[in-house]
Design a protein around this motif. Structure first.
Motif, PDB file in Angstrom:
ATOM      1  N   UNK A   6       0.827  -1.215   0.000  1.00 11.47           N
ATOM      2  CA  UNK A   6       0.000   0.000   0.000  1.00 11.47           C
ATOM      3  C   UNK A   6       0.866   1.272   0.000  1.00 11.47           C
ATOM      4  N   UNK A   7       1.928   1.243   0.829  1.00 10.76           N
ATOM      5  CA  UNK A   7       2.821   2.403   0.927  1.00 10.76           C
ATOM      6  C   UNK A   7       3.624   2.587  -0.356  1.00 10.76           C
ATOM      7  N   UNK A   8       4.139   1.473  -0.917  1.00  9.72           N
ATOM      8  CA  UNK A   8       4.918   1.548  -2.165  1.00  9.72           C
ATOM      9  C   UNK A   8       4.048   2.138  -3.276  1.00  9.72           C
ATOM     10  N   UNK A   9       2.804   1.637  -3.352  1.00  6.85           N
ATOM     11  CA  UNK A   9       1.862   2.085  -4.378  1.00  6.85           C
ATOM     12  C   UNK A   9       1.592   3.589  -4.248  1.00  6.85           C
ATOM     13  N   UNK A  10       1.352   4.011  -3.003  1.00  9.12           N
ATOM     14  CA  UNK A  10       1.039   5.428  -2.741  1.00  9.12           C
ATOM     15  C   UNK A  10       2.244   6.317  -3.054  1.00  9.12           C
ATOM     16  N   UNK A  11       3.464   5.826  -2.765  1.00  7.19           N
ATOM     17  CA  UNK A  11       4.674   6.614  -3.027  1.00  7.19           C
ATOM     18  C   UNK A  11       4.879   6.812  -4.534  1.00  7.19           C
ATOM     19  N   UNK A  12       4.679   5.741  -5.312  1.00  7.58           N
ATOM     20  CA  UNK A  12       4.837   5.837  -6.776  1.00  7.58           C
ATOM     21  C   UNK A  12       3.784   6.786  -7.350  1.00  7.58           C
ATOM     22  N   UNK A  13       2.567   6.660  -6.829  1.00  6.96           N
ATOM     23  CA  UNK A  13       1.464   7.504  -7.309  1.00  6.96           C
ATOM     24  C   UNK A  13       1.745   8.988  -7.016  1.00  6.96           C
ATOM     25  N   UNK A  14       2.248   9.256  -5.795  1.00  4.99           N
ATOM     26  CA  UNK A  14       2.546  10.642  -5.418  1.00  4.99           C
ATOM     27  C   UNK A  14       3.656  11.209  -6.315  1.00  4.99           C
ATOM     28  N   UNK A  15       4.649  10.375  -6.638  1.00  3.05           N
ATOM     29  CA  UNK A  15       5.741  10.814  -7.512  1.00  3.05           C
ATOM     30  C   UNK A  15       5.233  11.102  -8.916  1.00  3.05           C
ATOM     31  N   UNK A  16       4.263  10.305  -9.362  1.00  2.00           N
ATOM     32  CA  UNK A  16       3.704  10.490 -10.713  1.00  2.00           C
ATOM     33  C   UNK A  16       2.864  11.752 -10.822  1.00  2.00           C
ATOM     34  N   UNK A  17       2.219  12.106  -9.699  1.00  2.48           N
ATOM     35  CA  UNK A  17       1.271  13.220  -9.759  1.00  2.48           C
ATOM     36  C   UNK A  17       1.909  14.572  -9.440  1.00  2.48           C
ATOM     37  N   UNK A  18       3.257  14.652  -9.588  1.00  4.74           N
ATOM     38  CA  UNK A  18       3.900  15.958  -9.476  1.00  4.74           C
ATOM     39  C   UNK A  18       4.476  16.305  -8.130  1.00  4.74           C
ATOM     40  N   UNK A  19       4.988  15.301  -7.400  1.00  2.34           N
ATOM     41  CA  UNK A  19       5.644  15.563  -6.117  1.00  2.34           C
ATOM     42  C   UNK A  19       7.004  14.888  -6.127  1.00  2.34           C
TER      43      UNK A  19
END
Length: 371
Positions: free
Chosen positions: A212-225
């Motif tokens: 869950x954390x890995x997924x959220x980290x990749x998603x946050x990186x993709x969305x401009x952070x």
């Protein structure tokens, strides 16, 4: 029976420059100094002593957690001298504690020897920057240095999720908010889920513990952070495989594509005992994701990443064993330390012999047979 005061022990840790203090029944309090253990000249600890020492520093909620699950972790400030990260656990019915010293001063890039290109990479507005290595390899220190550099030089909103908070950061050019897992937020994944509503520019995830954390980290990186995260892996290619393998097989292809786009760099480190002076120095493997490396990730050819790192020296890339060899050549570390921490001990043993030198410890030659 004289009681041992925790303050006197903590003062000794700071004065001696130790990295850790071990407190265990049946042994004198013990320091870890430059990687080696050294007992202090006090009494051998009994069960009552470790319990008394625990009560001198552990907050109420920590004592409750210790009762319920048999262990607890927390951080505390020792006046303005330093901070400590504490792990308390039960063993054979008694209490043991390990206190890790977190220095008050943040180090500079030069002091910890981070590759200069890191300064350019962390100015990027988005992407995932992963710092890896075994426990106690200095990941937290490297991350604190990077966060401090951003805080001093860029206007960003930085949000961290840590367990526990180790280095305290104060608002400089950036605004910084540090959330402690278990105190301010229940878990890393929950912290990541909530953080996107807080208008962050930079996010630090203390540890990518679960899918869950890995997924959220990749998603946050993709969305401009710009997302910083840690993993307990060794080497750049091993880290990429570990991230991909965390996902179910039917999602892995999609994750490869996402990683190839969002991954900025992987810094993999080990902590080495110095031979030229007291103290320790970090050894690094460093991968910068170029279009060619993004291609290897996307096409599931991570086995070719090591040779891509070797040809990527102009981007500041380096393999761990080359970095260790460089430190050995400069007499910063000895042969034993280099080979103990190497990814390919046989290769480095061969290099030593070819250069006409000898390895000090006979059994190190057995590394050649073991690999």
């Amino acid at each position: 029976m004289s009681t041992i005061q925790i303050d006197r022990l903590l003062d000794t840790v700071i004065r001696e420059g130790a990295s850790d203090l071990h407190i265990s029944v049946g042994r004198k309090p013990t320091l870890r100094l430059s990687g080696r253990l050294r007992s202090l000249d006090t009494k051998v600890l009994e069960s009552d002593d470790t319990t008394a020492l625990m009560k001198q520093i552990t907050p109420e909620r920590g004592q409750q957690e210790l009762q319920e699950v048999g262990s607890c972790d927390f951080g505390f400030a020792y006046g303005d001298k330093a901070r400590f990260r504490v792990a308390i656990f039960r063993q054979r019915g008694d209490l043991s504690m390990v206190l890790r010293l977190i220095p008050n001063e943040l180090l500079t890039f030069e002091q910890i020897g981070l590759p200069p290109i890191v300064k350019e990479l962390i100015r990027r507005p988005r992407g995932l920057f992963v710092v890896t290595g075994p426990t106690g390899s200095g990941k937290t220190t490297s991350l604190a240095t990077m966060i401090d550099y951003i805080n001093m030089n860029l206007e960003r909103h930085i949000v961290t999720a840590e367990d526990p908070i180790e280095y305290y950061h104060y608002h400089k050019k950036s605004v910084i908010n540090q959330r402690e897992v278990g105190v301010d937020v229940p878990s890393f994944s929950e912290a990541l889920r909530r953080v996107l509503r807080a208008d962050p520019d930079v996010i630090l995830v203390g540890e990518m513990r679960d899918l869950e954390t890995i997924e959220a980290a990749i998603e946050a990186a993709e969305t401009g952070h710009l997302v910083f995260a840690t993993l307990h892996t060794t080497g750049a290619s091993g880290t990429i495989n570990r991230i991909i393998d965390a996902f179910p097989t039917n999602q892995q292809e999609q994750i490869r594509v996402q990683l190839s786009v969002s991954l900025v760099a992987i810094l993999s480190q080990v902590l080495l005992r110095r031979s030229d002076k007291p103290g320790r120095v970090a050894g690094y493997e460093f991968l910068v994701v170029t279009p060619a490396i993004a291609n290897l990730i996307r096409e599931n050819k991570t086995f070719r990443i090591d040779s891509a790192i070797q040809t990527g020296k102009k981007f500041g890339m380096q393999l761990l064993d080359d970095n260790l060899w460089d430190k050995y050549e400069r007499n910063m570390i000895d042969a034993e330390e280099m080979i103990d921490k190497a990814r390919d001990p046989a290769d480095l043993t061969g290099r030593i012999h070819r250069s006409g030198r000898k390895v000090g410890r006979a059994e190190l030659d057995d590394n050649t047979n073991r690999t």
